[in-house]
Design a protein around this motif. Structure first.
Motif, PDB file in Angstrom:
ATOM      1  N   MET A   1       0.600  -0.939  -0.063  1.00  0.00           N
ATOM      2  CA  MET A   1       0.272   0.009   0.064  1.00  0.00           C
ATOM      3  C   MET A   1       0.963   1.151  -0.175  1.00  0.00           C
ATOM      4  SD  MET A   1      -3.178   1.498   2.812  1.00  0.00           S
ATOM      5  CE  MET A   1      -2.644   0.398   3.795  1.00  0.00           C
ATOM      6  N   ALA A   2       0.902   2.359  -0.407  1.00  0.00           N
ATOM      7  CA  ALA A   2       1.208   3.396  -0.999  1.00  0.00           C
ATOM      8  C   ALA A   2       0.518   4.578  -0.068  1.00  0.00           C
ATOM      9  CB  ALA A   2       1.122   4.231  -2.583  1.00  0.00           C
ATOM     10  N   VAL A   3       1.383   5.385   0.537  1.00  0.00           N
ATOM     11  CA  VAL A   3       0.710   6.558   1.378  1.00  0.00           C
ATOM     12  C   VAL A   3       1.239   7.597   0.146  1.00  0.00           C
ATOM     13  CG1 VAL A   3       1.212   7.334   3.162  1.00  0.00           C
ATOM     14  CG2 VAL A   3       1.105   5.093   3.470  1.00  0.00           C
ATOM     15  N   GLU A   4       0.338   8.202   0.660  1.00  0.00           N
ATOM     16  CA  GLU A   4       0.304   9.746  -0.264  1.00  0.00           C
ATOM     17  C   GLU A   4      -0.027  10.367   0.606  1.00  0.00           C
ATOM     18  OE1 GLU A   4      -1.551  10.625  -4.440  1.00  0.00           O
ATOM     19  OE2 GLU A   4      -1.130   8.732  -4.996  1.00  0.00           O
ATOM     20  N   THR A   5       1.041  12.132   0.608  1.00  0.00           N
ATOM     21  CA  THR A   5       0.506  13.293   0.778  1.00  0.00           C
ATOM     22  C   THR A   5      -0.507  13.952   0.314  1.00  0.00           C
ATOM     23  OG1 THR A   5       2.224  12.879   2.636  1.00  0.00           O
ATOM     24  CG2 THR A   5       1.029  14.774   2.645  1.00  0.00           C
ATOM     25  N   LYS A   6      -1.527  14.801   0.507  1.00  0.00           N
ATOM     26  CA  LYS A   6      -2.110  15.265  -0.223  1.00  0.00           C
ATOM     27  C   LYS A   6      -2.733  17.214   0.251  1.00  0.00           C
ATOM     28  CE  LYS A   6      -4.269  11.916  -3.586  1.00  0.00           C
ATOM     29  NZ  LYS A   6      -5.906  11.351  -4.048  1.00  0.00           N
ATOM     30  N   PHE A   7      -2.014  17.807  -0.073  1.00  0.00           N
ATOM     31  CA  PHE A   7      -2.667  19.371   0.158  1.00  0.00           C
ATOM     32  C   PHE A   7      -3.733  20.140  -0.280  1.00  0.00           C
ATOM     33  CE2 PHE A   7       1.862  18.611   1.132  1.00  0.00           C
ATOM     34  CZ  PHE A   7       2.348  18.606   2.409  1.00  0.00           C
ATOM     35  N   VAL A   8      -4.797  20.428   0.740  1.00  0.00           N
ATOM     36  CA  VAL A   8      -6.197  20.933  -0.001  1.00  0.00           C
ATOM     37  C   VAL A   8      -6.269  21.856   0.503  1.00  0.00           C
ATOM     38  CG1 VAL A   8      -8.915  20.032   0.186  1.00  0.00           C
ATOM     39  CG2 VAL A   8      -7.356  18.466   0.289  1.00  0.00           C
ATOM     40  N   VAL A   9      -6.746  22.657  -0.903  1.00  0.00           N
ATOM     41  CA  VAL A   9      -6.628  24.083   0.145  1.00  0.00           C
ATOM     42  C   VAL A   9      -8.910  24.241   0.046  1.00  0.00           C
ATOM     43  CG1 VAL A   9      -7.146  26.138  -1.607  1.00  0.00           C
ATOM     44  CG2 VAL A   9      -5.136  25.155  -1.672  1.00  0.00           C
ATOM     45  N   VAL A  10      -8.840  24.762   1.428  1.00  0.00           N
ATOM     46  CA  VAL A  10     -10.017  24.931   1.293  1.00  0.00           C
ATOM     47  C   VAL A  10     -10.394  25.550   2.153  1.00  0.00           C
ATOM     48  CG1 VAL A  10     -11.948  24.238   2.771  1.00  0.00           C
ATOM     49  CG2 VAL A  10     -10.533  22.354   2.234  1.00  0.00           C
ATOM     50  N   ARG A  11     -12.029  26.731   1.087  1.00  0.00           N
ATOM     51  CA  ARG A  11     -12.421  27.884   0.883  1.00  0.00           C
ATOM     52  C   ARG A  11     -13.489  28.111   1.275  1.00  0.00           C
ATOM     53  NH1 ARG A  11      -9.136  32.081   1.661  1.00  0.00           N
ATOM     54  NH2 ARG A  11      -8.118  33.263  -0.078  1.00  0.00           N
ATOM     55  N   LYS A  12     -14.582  28.760   2.269  1.00  0.00           N
ATOM     56  CA  LYS A  12     -15.622  28.809   3.412  1.00  0.00           C
ATOM     57  C   LYS A  12     -16.251  26.781   3.338  1.00  0.00           C
ATOM     58  CE  LYS A  12     -16.322  33.030   1.469  1.00  0.00           C
ATOM     59  NZ  LYS A  12     -16.709  34.153   0.636  1.00  0.00           N
TER      60      LYS A  12
END
Length: 105
Positions: A1-12
């Motif tokens: 299993m691969a582990v991925e880091t994701k950065f999410v931009v959240v607005r309102k």
């Protein structure tokens, strides 16, 4: 299993974009902050436009920040040939870094 880091931009409370690097997510967040400031400024200007038009124009101005700055400094449009070369160089460097952005639903 691969582990991925994701950065999410959240607005309102809405996910806007997902990035593979924190640097790109921060840059996009800053762009959205600038677009919000332009939108607020346009809505306060008294010009006849609805909120959607102001948001679209605000985002466009934020995306074209370098061109806007150039016009403000020189009162002239930037040289289109120099812009094409700069865009191509920037696109090449983005390809080299393999930065991925994915639109959120």
């Amino acid at each position: 299993m691969a582990v991925e880091t994701k950065f999410v931009v959240v607005r309102k409370g809405v996910e806007k974009m997902t990035f593979a690097s924190k640097k790109e997510a921060d840059a996009h967040d800053k762009l959205l902050d600038m677009a919000d400031a332009f939108t607020d400024w346009l809505l306060q200007s008294g010009m006849q436009m609805d909120e959607t038009q102001a948001e679209d124009l605000g985002l466009y101005l934020a995306e074209q920040k370098e061109t806007v700055q150039h016009i403000l400094r020189t009162s002239k449009l930037p040289d289109l040939n120099a812009t094409v070369v700069a865009d191509k160089t920037e696109a090449d460097s983005v390809d080299d870094k393999k930065i991925r952005a994915v639109k959120a639903a």
